[in-house]
Design an enzyme around this catalytic site. Structure first.
Site, short mmCIF file in Angstrom:
data_model
loop_
_atom_site.label_atom_id
_atom_site.label_comp_id
_atom_site.label_asym_id
_atom_site.label_seq_id
_atom_site.Cartn_x
_atom_site.Cartn_y
_atom_site.Cartn_z
N HIS A 189 -19.32 70.91 66.88
CA HIS A 189 -18.72 71.90 65.97
C HIS A 189 -19.77 72.38 64.98
CE1 HIS A 189 -15.95 74.01 63.55
NE2 HIS A 189 -15.73 73.08 62.65
N ASP B 85 -7.40 72.65 75.35
CA ASP B 85 -8.25 72.04 74.33
C ASP B 85 -9.22 71.07 75.00
OD1 ASP B 85 -9.21 71.61 71.78
OD2 ASP B 85 -7.40 70.65 71.01
N ARG C 91 -5.99 69.55 59.46
CA ARG C 91 -5.66 68.14 59.72
C ARG C 91 -5.83 67.38 58.42
NH1 ARG C 91 -6.22 66.05 65.11
NH2 ARG C 91 -4.69 64.43 64.90
N GLN D 208 -16.89 62.97 64.37
CA GLN D 208 -17.34 62.58 63.02
C GLN D 208 -18.77 63.12 62.86
OE1 GLN D 208 -15.47 60.95 60.69
NE2 GLN D 208 -17.10 60.84 59.16
N GLU E 194 -17.29 37.59 74.28
CA GLU E 194 -18.59 38.14 74.69
C GLU E 194 -18.58 38.48 76.18
OE1 GLU E 194 -21.78 35.60 73.44
OE2 GLU E 194 -21.26 35.81 71.32
N ASP F 271 -14.67 33.70 74.12
CA ASP F 271 -14.89 34.20 72.75
C ASP F 271 -15.01 35.72 72.70
OD1 ASP F 271 -17.32 34.64 73.91
OD2 ASP F 271 -18.39 33.12 72.76
N LYS G 48 -5.76 75.44 62.35
CA LYS G 48 -5.22 74.09 62.17
C LYS G 48 -5.81 73.45 60.93
CE LYS G 48 -6.68 70.35 64.63
NZ LYS G 48 -6.94 69.56 65.82
N ASP H 82 -6.88 75.24 67.80
CA ASP H 82 -7.66 75.26 66.54
C ASP H 82 -8.97 76.02 66.77
OD1 ASP H 82 -9.24 73.46 67.98
OD2 ASP H 82 -8.44 71.71 66.95
C1 R5P Z 1 -10.31 68.38 67.44
O1 R5P Z 1 -10.57 69.43 66.85
C2 R5P Z 1 -10.10 68.34 68.90
O2 R5P Z 1 -10.50 69.51 69.53
C3 R5P Z 1 -8.66 68.07 69.25
O3 R5P Z 1 -7.86 69.17 68.86
C4 R5P Z 1 -8.15 66.83 68.58
O4 R5P Z 1 -9.06 65.78 68.74
C5 R5P Z 1 -6.80 66.45 69.14
O5 R5P Z 1 -6.37 65.30 68.51
P1 R5P Z 1 -4.86 64.88 68.47
O6 R5P Z 1 -4.33 64.90 69.86
O7 R5P Z 1 -4.89 63.51 67.87
O8 R5P Z 1 -4.14 65.85 67.58
#
Ligand code: R5P
Length: 295
Positions: A125, A214, A190, A91, A35, A33, A188, A165
């Site tokens: 951030h 990044d 998004r 998030q 678990e 199931d 950037k 970014d």
């Molecule tokens: C967000 O600001 C992170 O630093 C990455 O730039 C982001 O998570 C990259 O996501 P993806 O590859 O989906 O564009």
């Protein structure tokens, strides 16, 4: 004792060796199931380290809850979570009313089940420190930027680092400072999981060996968007370096089609692009936690 799950055996064993600790695999059975049943060693010492990088986090957080509570029942008094990749950090606010602020909720949850947390380049951030997110535990934050920088200077002549970014500035600046490299940061916007618009900063990249650096690549759209612009601006070569190789399906193909040559990552998340090991830095962080907590 360091406890790990089978799918992260390689990185966990490297860490156990670097930290000179005994290691054991947590046995995991999945019922029809869906678990889970976990089995830890029948006896554990007072100090236990749980190694669990939290990519694909929804399952892994339940595993962690089961493993941490069981370790306590078996005698652990001090639990350290080593989560090289910390999930749900992006998030960090309710972008529209009613949204869960996952970063805060996950931080609080983890700080109730372990005493200390070690992680690498968490995506902070709008929150200044990891410690604010895990009020009940002590936090140590490491970076992959410097060891990626070490790798980049071995692989490319006079490289220029480009951050895709604004958030990447913190890592780019560290990586560039280590070897005195030129760097610049894009802007950037998004607007969806796969919809990103990147604008290059006003720097001359023509003829330069450019490396996009990044914290995370997931869909690869961010790296790909930056790479397309760099190619149009006549960069001599374009490679990418990331701490966390999340790489959703098609991400590598997408980046390559945009002109990315090589992709380098740390082993925070197991992936064929892994080129550098975090084990020595994680081992030092474990020693720091031990000193702080009087172990
Ligand atoms: C967000 O600001 C992170 O630093 C990455 O730039 C982001 O998570 C990259 O996501 P993806 O590859 O989906 O564009």
């Amino acid at each position: 004792m360091l406890l790990y799950f089978h799918d992260q055996q390689d990185a966990a064993e490297k860490l156990a060796e670097a930290a000179d600790m005994p290691a054991a695999c947590i046995d995991s059975h999945r019922f029809p199931d869906g678990e889970l049943k976990l089995r830890l060693p029948a006896q554990v010492p007072q100090r236990v380290v749980l190694y669990r990088s939290l990519d694909n986090p929804n399952e892994k957080m339940v595993e962690l809850l089961l493993a941490a509570q069981t370790a306590r029942v078996l005698g652990a008094r001090h639990l350290t979570l080593v989560a090289p990749y910390m999930a749900y950090m992006r998030q960090d606010m309710a972008f529209t009313p009613g949204e869960a602020i996952s970063q805060r909720i996950v931080g609080q949850f983890l700080s109730t089940i372990v005493n200390a947390i070690i992680t690498v380049d968490p995506h902070l951030h709008r929150v200044a420190t990891m410690q604010e997110l895990v009020p009940g535990a002590s936090a140590v934050v490491l970076t992959g930027a410097e060891i990626l920088s070490d790798l980049i200077v071995q692989r490319r002549e006079r490289p220029m680092l480009i951050g895709p970014d604004a958030e990447s500035r913190q890592w780019i600046a560290q990586a560039a400072k280590r070897h005195g490299l030129d760097f610049a940061v894009c802007t950037k916007v998004r607007s969806g999981d796969h919809a990103v618009q990147v604008a290059l900063p006003p720097v001359d990249v023509a003829g330069r060996a450019v490396v996009i650096l990044d914290d995370i690549a997931s869909t690869g759209q961010t790296v790909a968007a930056a790479a397309r612009l760099l190619r149009a601006a006549d960069a001599a070569s374009i490679d990418a370096a990331v701490t966390h190789a999340l790489f959703a399906p098609q991400a590598m193909e997408r980046m390559r089609a945009a002109g990315v040559g090589e992709v380098w990552s740390t082993d925070c998340i197991a992936h064929p692009s892994n080129c550098v090991s975090m084990a020595p830095l994680l081992a030092e962080a474990l020693r720091q936690i031990e000193r702080q907590s009087g172990g």
